[in-house]
Design a protein around this motif. Structure first.
Motif, PDB file in Angstrom:
ATOM      1  N   GLN A 247       0.753  -1.147  -0.155  1.00 48.30           N
ATOM      2  CA  GLN A 247       0.060  -0.204   0.216  1.00 48.30           C
ATOM      3  C   GLN A 247       0.643   1.268   0.181  1.00 48.30           C
ATOM      4  N   ILE A 248       1.926   1.246   0.712  1.00 42.11           N
ATOM      5  CA  ILE A 248       2.633   2.625   0.918  1.00 42.11           C
ATOM      6  C   ILE A 248       3.428   2.446  -0.541  1.00 42.11           C
ATOM      7  N   ALA A 249       4.180   1.626  -0.939  1.00 37.05           N
ATOM      8  CA  ALA A 249       4.851   1.511  -2.147  1.00 37.05           C
ATOM      9  C   ALA A 249       3.928   1.940  -3.447  1.00 37.05           C
ATOM     10  N   ARG A 250       2.421   1.624  -3.333  1.00 34.66           N
ATOM     11  CA  ARG A 250       1.520   2.331  -4.524  1.00 34.66           C
ATOM     12  C   ARG A 250       1.207   3.595  -4.238  1.00 34.66           C
ATOM     13  N   GLU A 251       0.799   4.072  -3.098  1.00 37.60           N
ATOM     14  CA  GLU A 251       0.375   5.377  -2.629  1.00 37.60           C
ATOM     15  C   GLU A 251       1.482   6.662  -2.589  1.00 37.60           C
ATOM     16  N   GLU A 252       2.635   6.178  -2.043  1.00 41.04           N
ATOM     17  CA  GLU A 252       3.650   7.179  -1.840  1.00 41.04           C
ATOM     18  C   GLU A 252       4.514   7.137  -2.952  1.00 41.04           C
ATOM     19  N   TYR A 253       4.920   6.107  -3.694  1.00 42.37           N
ATOM     20  CA  TYR A 253       5.954   5.992  -4.840  1.00 42.37           C
ATOM     21  C   TYR A 253       5.491   5.847  -6.001  1.00 42.37           C
ATOM     22  N   ARG A 254       4.164   5.636  -6.114  1.00 40.00           N
ATOM     23  CA  ARG A 254       3.247   5.506  -7.304  1.00 40.00           C
ATOM     24  C   ARG A 254       3.954   4.268  -8.103  1.00 40.00           C
ATOM     25  N   MET A 255       4.122   3.021  -7.607  1.00 40.01           N
ATOM     26  CA  MET A 255       4.569   1.709  -8.088  1.00 40.01           C
ATOM     27  C   MET A 255       3.352   1.093  -8.199  1.00 40.01           C
ATOM     28  N   GLN A 256       3.608   0.190  -9.526  1.00 38.87           N
ATOM     29  CA  GLN A 256       2.701  -0.802  -9.927  1.00 38.87           C
ATOM     30  C   GLN A 256       3.062  -1.928 -10.327  1.00 38.87           C
ATOM     31  N   LYS A 257       2.061  -3.001 -10.667  1.00 37.58           N
ATOM     32  CA  LYS A 257       2.513  -4.477 -11.039  1.00 37.58           C
ATOM     33  C   LYS A 257       2.530  -4.063 -12.471  1.00 37.58           C
ATOM     34  N   PRO A 258       3.355  -4.905 -13.093  1.00 38.15           N
ATOM     35  CA  PRO A 258       3.435  -4.820 -14.495  1.00 38.15           C
ATOM     36  C   PRO A 258       2.244  -4.958 -15.304  1.00 38.15           C
ATOM     37  N   THR A 259       1.245  -5.313 -14.816  1.00 37.54           N
ATOM     38  CA  THR A 259      -0.046  -5.686 -15.698  1.00 37.54           C
ATOM     39  C   THR A 259      -0.986  -4.419 -15.221  1.00 37.54           C
ATOM     40  N   GLU A 260      -0.456  -3.440 -14.424  1.00 37.46           N
ATOM     41  CA  GLU A 260      -1.506  -2.187 -13.917  1.00 37.46           C
ATOM     42  C   GLU A 260      -1.236  -0.955 -14.676  1.00 37.46           C
ATOM     43  N   ASP A 261      -2.088   0.056 -14.889  1.00 40.39           N
ATOM     44  CA  ASP A 261      -2.053   1.339 -15.178  1.00 40.39           C
ATOM     45  C   ASP A 261      -2.432   2.054 -14.058  1.00 40.39           C
ATOM     46  N   VAL A 262      -1.629   3.230 -13.767  1.00 45.32           N
ATOM     47  CA  VAL A 262      -1.487   4.209 -12.779  1.00 45.32           C
ATOM     48  C   VAL A 262      -2.007   5.661 -13.088  1.00 45.32           C
ATOM     49  N   PHE A 263      -3.272   6.051 -12.327  1.00 45.26           N
ATOM     50  CA  PHE A 263      -3.457   7.169 -12.673  1.00 45.26           C
ATOM     51  C   PHE A 263      -3.348   8.105 -11.427  1.00 45.26           C
TER      52      PHE A 263
END
Length: 103
Positions: free
Chosen positions: A82-98
């Protein structure tokens, strides 16, 4: 007149404690006029102590928050993700981040 003056002088010396009055006046003068121990400086020091105690309280709250965050990161993988996604905008290879920016 001389006799009344002598009686008055005797009464003043007997009833009033001139030494106590002088020492008391000296102490009061020291409190208000001495720059190192003045009443004004004492009030400033008390205000500064209060402000520093409030700052210490805020720092302790922040330290507690970061300790809890650290414990969550060390013990669980969900919090780490959760912290990696929210604060560092990391994603899994199959995901798109907006990223949404608020004005």
């Amino acid at each position: 007149m001389g006799r009344k003056l002598k009686k008055l002088n005797f009464w003043v010396r007997r009833k009033s404690h001139l030494a106590v009055i002088l020492i008391g006046s000296l102490v009061i003068a020291m409190l208000f006029l001495n720059e190192d121990a003045s009443w004004e400086n004492n009030m400033e020091y008390q205000a500064r102590i209060k402000a520093l105690n409030e700052e210490i309280k805020l720092c302790e709250d922040s330290a507690r928050y970061y300790r809890e965050q650290r414990e969550k990161l060390l013990t669980g993988t969900e919090e780490l993700e959760q912290i990696a996604r929210e604060e560092y905008r990391m994603q899994k290879p199959t995901e798109d981040v907006f990223v949404i920016k608020h004005k």
